[in-house]
Design a protein around this motif. Structure first.
Motif, PDB file in Angstrom:
ATOM      1  N   SER A   2       0.795  -1.089  -0.020  1.00 18.54           N
ATOM      2  CA  SER A   2       0.041  -0.075  -0.102  1.00 18.54           C
ATOM      3  C   SER A   2       0.791   1.244  -0.075  1.00 18.54           C
ATOM      4  N   LYS A   3       2.027   1.343   0.479  1.00 18.01           N
ATOM      5  CA  LYS A   3       2.971   2.178   0.678  1.00 18.01           C
ATOM      6  C   LYS A   3       4.309   2.193  -0.300  1.00 18.01           C
ATOM      7  N   ASN A   4       4.233   1.079  -1.232  1.00 19.47           N
ATOM      8  CA  ASN A   4       5.008   0.916  -2.347  1.00 19.47           C
ATOM      9  C   ASN A   4       6.329   0.931  -1.491  1.00 19.47           C
ATOM     10  N   THR A   5       6.448   0.148  -0.428  1.00 17.87           N
ATOM     11  CA  THR A   5       7.935   0.232   0.267  1.00 17.87           C
ATOM     12  C   THR A   5       8.321  -1.154   0.755  1.00 17.87           C
ATOM     13  N   VAL A   6       9.624  -1.259   0.677  1.00 18.60           N
ATOM     14  CA  VAL A   6      10.255  -2.420   1.075  1.00 18.60           C
ATOM     15  C   VAL A   6      10.937  -1.987   2.248  1.00 18.60           C
ATOM     16  N   TYR A   7      11.123  -2.831   3.342  1.00 13.92           N
ATOM     17  CA  TYR A   7      11.971  -2.505   4.605  1.00 13.92           C
ATOM     18  C   TYR A   7      13.010  -3.632   4.759  1.00 13.92           C
ATOM     19  N   LEU A   8      13.956  -3.226   5.437  1.00 18.42           N
ATOM     20  CA  LEU A   8      15.136  -3.979   6.140  1.00 18.42           C
ATOM     21  C   LEU A   8      15.556  -3.697   7.302  1.00 18.42           C
ATOM     22  N   GLN A   9      14.792  -4.645   8.365  1.00 19.21           N
ATOM     23  CA  GLN A   9      15.226  -4.486   9.873  1.00 19.21           C
ATOM     24  C   GLN A   9      16.575  -5.093   9.822  1.00 19.21           C
ATOM     25  N   MET A  10      17.334  -4.425  10.368  1.00 19.61           N
ATOM     26  CA  MET A  10      18.903  -4.922  10.680  1.00 19.61           C
ATOM     27  C   MET A  10      19.159  -4.803  12.146  1.00 19.61           C
ATOM     28  N   ASN A  11      19.393  -6.113  12.745  1.00 24.55           N
ATOM     29  CA  ASN A  11      19.732  -6.037  14.229  1.00 24.55           C
ATOM     30  C   ASN A  11      21.008  -6.743  14.441  1.00 24.55           C
ATOM     31  N   ASN A  12      21.640  -6.491  15.599  1.00 28.28           N
ATOM     32  CA  ASN A  12      22.939  -7.026  16.010  1.00 28.28           C
ATOM     33  C   ASN A  12      23.857  -6.840  14.903  1.00 28.28           C
ATOM     34  N   LEU A  13      23.939  -5.437  14.554  1.00 28.45           N
ATOM     35  CA  LEU A  13      24.783  -5.256  13.271  1.00 28.45           C
ATOM     36  C   LEU A  13      26.475  -5.312  13.834  1.00 28.45           C
ATOM     37  N   LYS A  14      27.114  -5.675  12.713  1.00 26.57           N
ATOM     38  CA  LYS A  14      28.545  -5.992  12.739  1.00 26.57           C
ATOM     39  C   LYS A  14      29.331  -5.062  11.989  1.00 26.57           C
ATOM     40  N   PRO A  15      30.379  -5.100  12.098  1.00 33.19           N
ATOM     41  CA  PRO A  15      31.417  -3.967  11.200  1.00 33.19           C
ATOM     42  C   PRO A  15      31.379  -4.553   9.781  1.00 33.19           C
ATOM     43  N   ASP A  16      31.278  -5.713   9.688  1.00 35.21           N
ATOM     44  CA  ASP A  16      31.196  -6.378   8.156  1.00 35.21           C
ATOM     45  C   ASP A  16      29.888  -5.966   7.609  1.00 35.21           C
ATOM     46  N   ASP A  17      28.809  -5.376   8.288  1.00 27.88           N
ATOM     47  CA  ASP A  17      27.903  -5.167   7.569  1.00 27.88           C
ATOM     48  C   ASP A  17      27.939  -3.786   6.865  1.00 27.88           C
ATOM     49  N   THR A  18      28.888  -2.845   7.349  1.00 27.81           N
ATOM     50  CA  THR A  18      29.132  -1.702   6.770  1.00 27.81           C
ATOM     51  C   THR A  18      29.227  -1.913   5.318  1.00 27.81           C
ATOM     52  N   ALA A  19      28.355  -0.906   4.471  1.00 27.11           N
ATOM     53  CA  ALA A  19      28.261  -0.753   3.217  1.00 27.11           C
ATOM     54  C   ALA A  19      27.162   0.387   2.834  1.00 27.11           C
ATOM     55  N   VAL A  20      27.131   0.334   1.542  1.00 28.73           N
ATOM     56  CA  VAL A  20      26.213   1.031   1.019  1.00 28.73           C
ATOM     57  C   VAL A  20      24.877  -0.139   0.513  1.00 28.73           C
ATOM     58  N   TYR A  21      23.490   0.389   1.080  1.00 31.23           N
ATOM     59  CA  TYR A  21      22.602  -0.756   0.713  1.00 31.23           C
ATOM     60  C   TYR A  21      21.516  -0.106  -0.217  1.00 31.23           C
ATOM     61  N   TYR A  22      21.357  -0.974  -1.136  1.00 29.28           N
ATOM     62  CA  TYR A  22      20.286  -0.672  -2.287  1.00 29.28           C
ATOM     63  C   TYR A  22      19.253  -1.679  -2.239  1.00 29.28           C
ATOM     64  N   CYS A  23      18.174  -1.228  -2.705  1.00 29.16           N
ATOM     65  CA  CYS A  23      17.079  -2.110  -3.217  1.00 29.16           C
ATOM     66  C   CYS A  23      16.920  -2.308  -4.739  1.00 29.16           C
ATOM     67  N   ASN A  24      16.331  -3.383  -4.997  1.00 31.72           N
ATOM     68  CA  ASN A  24      15.994  -3.569  -6.503  1.00 31.72           C
ATOM     69  C   ASN A  24      15.228  -4.778  -6.671  1.00 31.72           C
ATOM     70  N   THR A  25      14.880  -4.921  -7.805  1.00 30.01           N
ATOM     71  CA  THR A  25      14.173  -6.169  -8.303  1.00 30.01           C
ATOM     72  C   THR A  25      14.989  -7.233  -7.834  1.00 30.01           C
ATOM     73  N   ASN A  26      14.515  -8.668  -7.719  1.00 29.34           N
ATOM     74  CA  ASN A  26      15.450  -9.640  -7.836  1.00 29.34           C
ATOM     75  C   ASN A  26      14.609 -10.781  -8.591  1.00 29.34           C
ATOM     76  N   PRO A  27      15.363 -11.180  -9.714  1.00 33.99           N
ATOM     77  CA  PRO A  27      16.673 -10.663 -10.047  1.00 33.99           C
ATOM     78  C   PRO A  27      16.689  -9.364 -10.593  1.00 33.99           C
ATOM     79  N   VAL A  28      17.771  -8.757 -10.995  1.00 32.98           N
ATOM     80  CA  VAL A  28      17.759  -7.201 -11.399  1.00 32.98           C
ATOM     81  C   VAL A  28      17.163  -7.487 -12.739  1.00 32.98           C
ATOM     82  N   ASP A  29      16.259  -6.727 -13.216  1.00 34.55           N
ATOM     83  CA  ASP A  29      15.688  -6.641 -14.604  1.00 34.55           C
ATOM     84  C   ASP A  29      16.110  -5.427 -15.049  1.00 34.55           C
ATOM     85  N   PRO A  30      16.867  -5.571 -16.399  1.00 35.18           N
ATOM     86  CA  PRO A  30      17.567  -4.500 -17.070  1.00 35.18           C
ATOM     87  C   PRO A  30      16.506  -3.612 -17.705  1.00 35.18           C
ATOM     88  N   ARG A  31      15.221  -4.159 -17.687  1.00 31.04           N
ATOM     89  CA  ARG A  31      14.102  -2.964 -18.071  1.00 31.04           C
ATOM     90  C   ARG A  31      13.240  -2.500 -16.848  1.00 31.04           C
TER      91      ARG A  31
END
Length: 117
Positions: free
Chosen positions: A74-103
């Motif tokens: 209803s909100k056209n929104t996808v969420y990612l709840q991230m708990n117990n974060l670790k230094p290895d989780d450091t990154a730029v996070y993106y959303c997209n279709t899965n698999p990525v659709d060139p169109r």
């Protein structure tokens, strides 16, 4: 073209939590399976969580049990709840279709997550 805009990133200490949001400019969540991807420093972009057009979710082993993906069509929104974060989780996070659709929607700007003392 449909656009995706991610938000919710920031600086957090190890063990902390963040909730990321991805808003689509059109109603694509009923059509596409969606994923959260991340690209850490010097690393390839990787898929960390995905959700079908229903509610079936899957996770990379590195985040299983700590991250939860969800969607609100209803909100056209996808969420990612991230708990117990670790230094290895450091990154730029993106959303997209899965698999990525060139169109499909292109990559959004991403949101930076930094996990550090």
């Amino acid at each position: 073209q449909v656009q995706l805009v991610e938000s919710g990133g920031g600086l957090v200490q190890p063990g902390g939590s963040l909730r990321l949001s991805c808003v689509a400019s059109a109603s694509i969540l009923s059509i596409y399976a969606m994923g959260w991807y991340r690209q850490g420093p010097g690393k390839q972009r990787e898929l960390v969580a995905s959700i079908t057009s229903g509610t079936s979710a899957d996770y990379a082993d590195s985040v299983k049990g700590r991250f939860t993906i969800s969607r609100d069509k209803s909100k056209n929104t996808v969420y990612l709840q991230m708990n117990n974060l670790k230094p290895d989780d450091t990154a730029v996070y993106y959303c997209n279709t899965n698999p990525v659709d060139p169109r499909g929607p292109g990559w959004g700007p991403g949101t930076l997550v930094t996990v550090s003392e």
